[in-house]
Write a protein that holds these residues in place. Structure first.
Motif, PDB file in Angstrom:
ATOM      1  N   ARG A 150      -8.928  -5.890  -4.433  1.00  0.00           N
ATOM      2  CA  ARG A 150      -9.559  -5.438  -5.676  1.00  0.00           C
ATOM      3  C   ARG A 150      -9.262  -6.367  -6.846  1.00  0.00           C
ATOM      4  O   ARG A 150     -10.081  -6.515  -7.756  1.00  0.00           O
ATOM      5  N   GLU A 151      -8.082  -6.984  -6.849  1.00  0.00           N
ATOM      6  CA  GLU A 151      -7.751  -7.929  -7.917  1.00  0.00           C
ATOM      7  C   GLU A 151      -8.697  -9.125  -7.844  1.00  0.00           C
ATOM      8  O   GLU A 151      -9.192  -9.605  -8.861  1.00  0.00           O
ATOM      9  N   SER A 170       0.813  -1.210   0.000  1.00  0.00           N
ATOM     10  CA  SER A 170       0.000   0.000   0.000  1.00  0.00           C
ATOM     11  C   SER A 170       0.851   1.266   0.000  1.00  0.00           C
ATOM     12  O   SER A 170       0.619   2.184  -0.777  1.00  0.00           O
ATOM     13  N   GLY A 191       1.631   2.160  -3.689  1.00  0.00           N
ATOM     14  CA  GLY A 191       0.378   2.920  -3.688  1.00  0.00           C
ATOM     15  C   GLY A 191      -0.863   2.075  -3.884  1.00  0.00           C
ATOM     16  O   GLY A 191      -1.953   2.620  -4.020  1.00  0.00           O
ATOM     17  N   HIS A 192      -0.712   0.744  -3.903  1.00  0.00           N
ATOM     18  CA  HIS A 192      -1.861  -0.128  -4.162  1.00  0.00           C
ATOM     19  C   HIS A 192      -2.539  -0.567  -2.862  1.00  0.00           C
ATOM     20  O   HIS A 192      -2.466  -1.723  -2.457  1.00  0.00           O
ATOM     21  N   ALA A 193      -3.220   0.403  -2.231  1.00  0.00           N
ATOM     22  CA  ALA A 193      -3.920   0.117  -0.985  1.00  0.00           C
ATOM     23  C   ALA A 193      -5.032  -0.904  -1.206  1.00  0.00           C
ATOM     24  O   ALA A 193      -5.286  -1.759  -0.359  1.00  0.00           O
ATOM     25  N   GLY A 194      -5.698  -0.807  -2.359  1.00  0.00           N
ATOM     26  CA  GLY A 194      -6.827  -1.692  -2.650  1.00  0.00           C
ATOM     27  C   GLY A 194      -6.441  -3.155  -2.810  1.00  0.00           C
ATOM     28  O   GLY A 194      -7.305  -4.026  -2.743  1.00  0.00           O
ATOM     29  N   SER A 195      -5.157  -3.426  -3.008  1.00  0.00           N
ATOM     30  CA  SER A 195      -4.738  -4.819  -3.219  1.00  0.00           C
ATOM     31  C   SER A 195      -4.746  -5.635  -1.932  1.00  0.00           C
ATOM     32  O   SER A 195      -4.807  -6.851  -1.972  1.00  0.00           O
ATOM     33  N   MET A 226      -6.378   1.670  -7.059  1.00  0.00           N
ATOM     34  CA  MET A 226      -5.325   1.737  -6.050  1.00  0.00           C
ATOM     35  C   MET A 226      -5.880   2.126  -4.680  1.00  0.00           C
ATOM     36  O   MET A 226      -5.268   1.841  -3.650  1.00  0.00           O
ATOM     37  N   SER A 227      -7.041   2.770  -4.672  1.00  0.00           N
ATOM     38  CA  SER A 227      -7.595   3.305  -3.419  1.00  0.00           C
ATOM     39  C   SER A 227      -8.077   2.212  -2.463  1.00  0.00           C
ATOM     40  O   SER A 227      -8.368   1.097  -2.869  1.00  0.00           O
TER      41      SER A 227
END
Lengths: 465, 465
Positions: free
Chosen positions: B325-326, A288, A292-296, B131-132
């Motif tokens: 998210r993935e 994250s 910057g990939h917080a959503g991952s 990314m959020s």
């Protein structure tokens, strides 16, 4: 005349052939060459690739983004999702009076980096990709991703990985609790979980929430005297650099029964000088704040002790049988993209960006007597091999006037949304402002802050007009 | 002669032009039309797409698979990961004497389905995709995926979704505990968690593991008399169809303090007749047994009560701030692929496959007196709108000979790896054999079983040769 017509036809035919051949050469070169590389023809993957490009091409005026899994409009196309304070079907309408939201640590400041590395970071997942519960060797962890993570720490010079085990988790979030769980297993009495204030709220939230018999949250590490924990099992969260204030930290509690969990979410050249590579027993990182990939929701722990590692692995397995394969392949693709060349570009980019933001913010606050921000001293950085200035992820703002007890409210009245000091277990004279979001959010924050600071000299009765 | 040469050149030119034009038409048609659809040209996504195709084209003799994130050989290419009992760089070497592994519920029987739907199921994830931390509306849940899930239940006719909330989790695994957590919050005394035996081991493992103050595992639901739980808070796991035996189940415990969690992992036309759409308070599903994507770790709960829903959402949020998210975009792509046309193809395919496997297995066991398997009666199915026979995910084998107390061992000596009855909280006369794995594993299981049953008539001293 027959001859003449034939001659004309002949020239005409020659021209046609020339034209046709040129078109052929164009098609052939397009098929075979692309930037000097032989192009592989795509077949079954083309539909997925084309759809991703189609969505990426939707115009959101650079104040929003359309996504493959976004809501659909009446034409069946994904709609623009606009940044805060932007609206309209193409996000072109701005509302300059809307509040600047600097609450969350959403790391969108790196989005442009990835837009500029579109080709190297795109990953296509086939329908049959890794359907099994297991990778070869019956693990739930991608060995290739494991080795890329080790390589990346080597490039960033921020942590020693040799001889350490790696655990993958659902963000650092899941690993924080997995670590507490692992360190409190098999103790004679329940462990006291502590963190020096101001501290990241999740430690308390999570430890309280799970109502575990083996541990309980006991507050500020600094308040624990040597006497009180001489015979107590203590687990201390050490956030370094600290969230909210960006300062490097060491464990406060010492003693034979103390175990530390180093939360190194921000221990990257983006946000801090790296005095030397970290080498603690339990260290937690997250994609994250790196890419910057917080959503991952992808994090990893570096763990020295095999038993602690095994306990953490069991925790992840019992909680959800390992981390999503889609997350792991995406994380791998991002790591591969970062590591092209000498692997330093993302650190240079992120440091420049955060350093620039801090500079602009500092300049505004330097004109203020009402507000102050934390000081972060210049420090030697192992990565840049020189002394470097601050570039923290957050501003830790203090309201200096006696009457401004609720600093969050003061800022809120100036159209700025921050996170209250009390959430970090200190007084509400302090507010955290996020510097991690996208440019639109950051610029709006600067505008509103500048206006607020400019009004300081003006008497309140006047300024309220 | 000049004329002749010109005439020849003329014919030659005409031929060339014709050829060139045909080549042009080929290129143009290839560029513009693909199955009647206009083809979009791909640019930045091509590298990712081409890499996926390159890996997919690696020859593993149909006894293994190479993956984008697999280990690399000396040529820099991912190596084949061979199925159990196959080896060699292209997985062409078989070891027919190797043990048939029917232990895990790895749902690879659906892999071929996805190979045949390569185009509709491929998804390309850009470097900047989501990314959020949040989707619009500050949720961690894709609304589009939510609506596709509801649509799919409507097609499968296996659950009513109207008026219910949906929670996403890290597989059904995470949701099982989230549900126990939510249902035990705010009770006057700790809840007793039970499940009728034979029962899926994870309920006990997980409930014991998390050492929560609000609940504890208390074993077999059937042993709880009405008296003992009249004033006790009871949470009953109801697995329907049941794992291991495939039978449809109802809650055993009744009363005002009893709450049920319906684990509907296998409640799809693949594995069972659907007597009517389920409409329970808390129902849990997983993509693992629907599409075969166990590695994705994606499940969802359908929840009637808003407070229970809120508690479960908080659990997921505190545990790991929402689901990757993935994972969500991949799950969406798979759902979209399933729902093309009338959406029934996957159910037809999976039922045929599982039904065929059950038929073959039943035929072998019908010749045996030493072993028996569970009986599943034919039942009316809401999805197929007719009475249909069994197609369970597992065979629940019983050793009938008095001396065969350890049935797992009996099978293991015949080169068959099953899961012991004691893991399902019953005696070890029972063994679970998985029918969910790939064809290679299943065929080996059939071979070894057939051999074992054929040996029944032969005295042991002879058969051991």
């Amino acid at each position: 005349m027959g001859m003449g017509r034939k001659g004309n036809s002949y020239s005409w035919l020659s021209l046609c052939l020339l034209g046709s051949t040129i078109v052929n050469i164009y098609f052939l070169s397009d098929l075979l060459c692309n930037d000097g590389k032989v192009k592989v023809k795509v077949s079954w993957s083309e539909e997925g690739a084309a759809k991703a490009e189609e969505v990426a091409a939707i115009n959101c005026s650079n104040h929003g983004r359309a996504y493959l899994d976004g809501m659909i409009n009446e034409d069946g196309k994904p709609v623009c999702e606009c940044h805060t304070c932007y609206a309209g079907s193409d996000c072109s309408l701005s509302s300059p009076d809307c509040a600047a939201d600097a609450d969350s640590g959403d790391p969108l400041f790196l989005e442009n980096f990835w837009m500029h590395h579109a080709s190297s970071s795109a990953v296509l997942i086939s329908g049959w990709h890794r359907m099994s519960y297991n990778f070869p060797g019956l693990t739930a962890i991608s060995e290739v991703l494991d080795s890329h993570i080790r390589h990346l720490h080597h490039v960033a010079k921020n942590a020693l990985t040799e001889g350490k085990y790696i655990v993958f988790g659902g963000g650092s979030t899941q690993l924080l609790n997995a670590a507490v769980y692992a360190l409190s297993a098999n103790l004679s009495s329940p462990a006291s979980v502590v963190a020096a204030v101001p501290s990241y709220p999740l430690y308390k939230t999570q430890t309280d929430f799970f109502q575990n018999k083996n541990y309980a949250f006991k507050g500020d590490a600094s308040l624990m005297s040597n006497a009180s924990y001489a015979n107590t099992n203590v687990i201390e969260f050490v956030t370094s650099p600290n969230n909210p204030d960006g300062n490097l930290k060491e464990a406060v509690c010492k003693g034979p029964c103390v175990r530390a969990i180093y939360d190194h979410a921000y221990f990257w050249p983006h946000f801090t000088a790296i005095p030397s590579p970290a080498d603690e027993d339990v260290m937690i990182f997250t994609i994250s704040k790196l890419t910057g990939h917080a959503g991952s929701r992808f994090g990893w722990a570096l763990v020295k002790d095999k038993e602690v590692y095994n306990n953490m692995m069991t925790y992840i397995s019992v909680a959800e049988m390992g981390i999503s394969r889609e997350t792991q392949i995406r994380a791998l693709q991002l790591m591969k993209a970062i590591l092209r060349g000498d692997g330093k570009e993302i650190f240079d980019y992120a440091f420049e960006k955060m350093s620039d933001r801090w500079g602009k913010l500092s300049q505004i606050f330097s004109k203020s007597k009402r507000f102050s921000i934390q000081e972060i001293p210049p420090l030697y950085c192992n990565f840049f091999d020189k002394v470097r200035g601050p570039s923290p992820g957050y501003a830790w703002v203090k309201c200096e006037r006696e009457e401004d007890l609720d600093c969050t409210r003061v800022l809120r009245e100036a159209n700025i949304i921050g996170r209250a000091g009390s959430k970090f277990s200190v007084d509400d004279r302090h507010v955290r402002l996020s510097l991690l979001k996208g440019d639109d959010d950051f610029n709006l924050l600067l505008n509103h802050l500048e206006k607020l600071v400019d009004e300081e000299g003006v008497p309140e009765a006047v300024s309220s007009f």
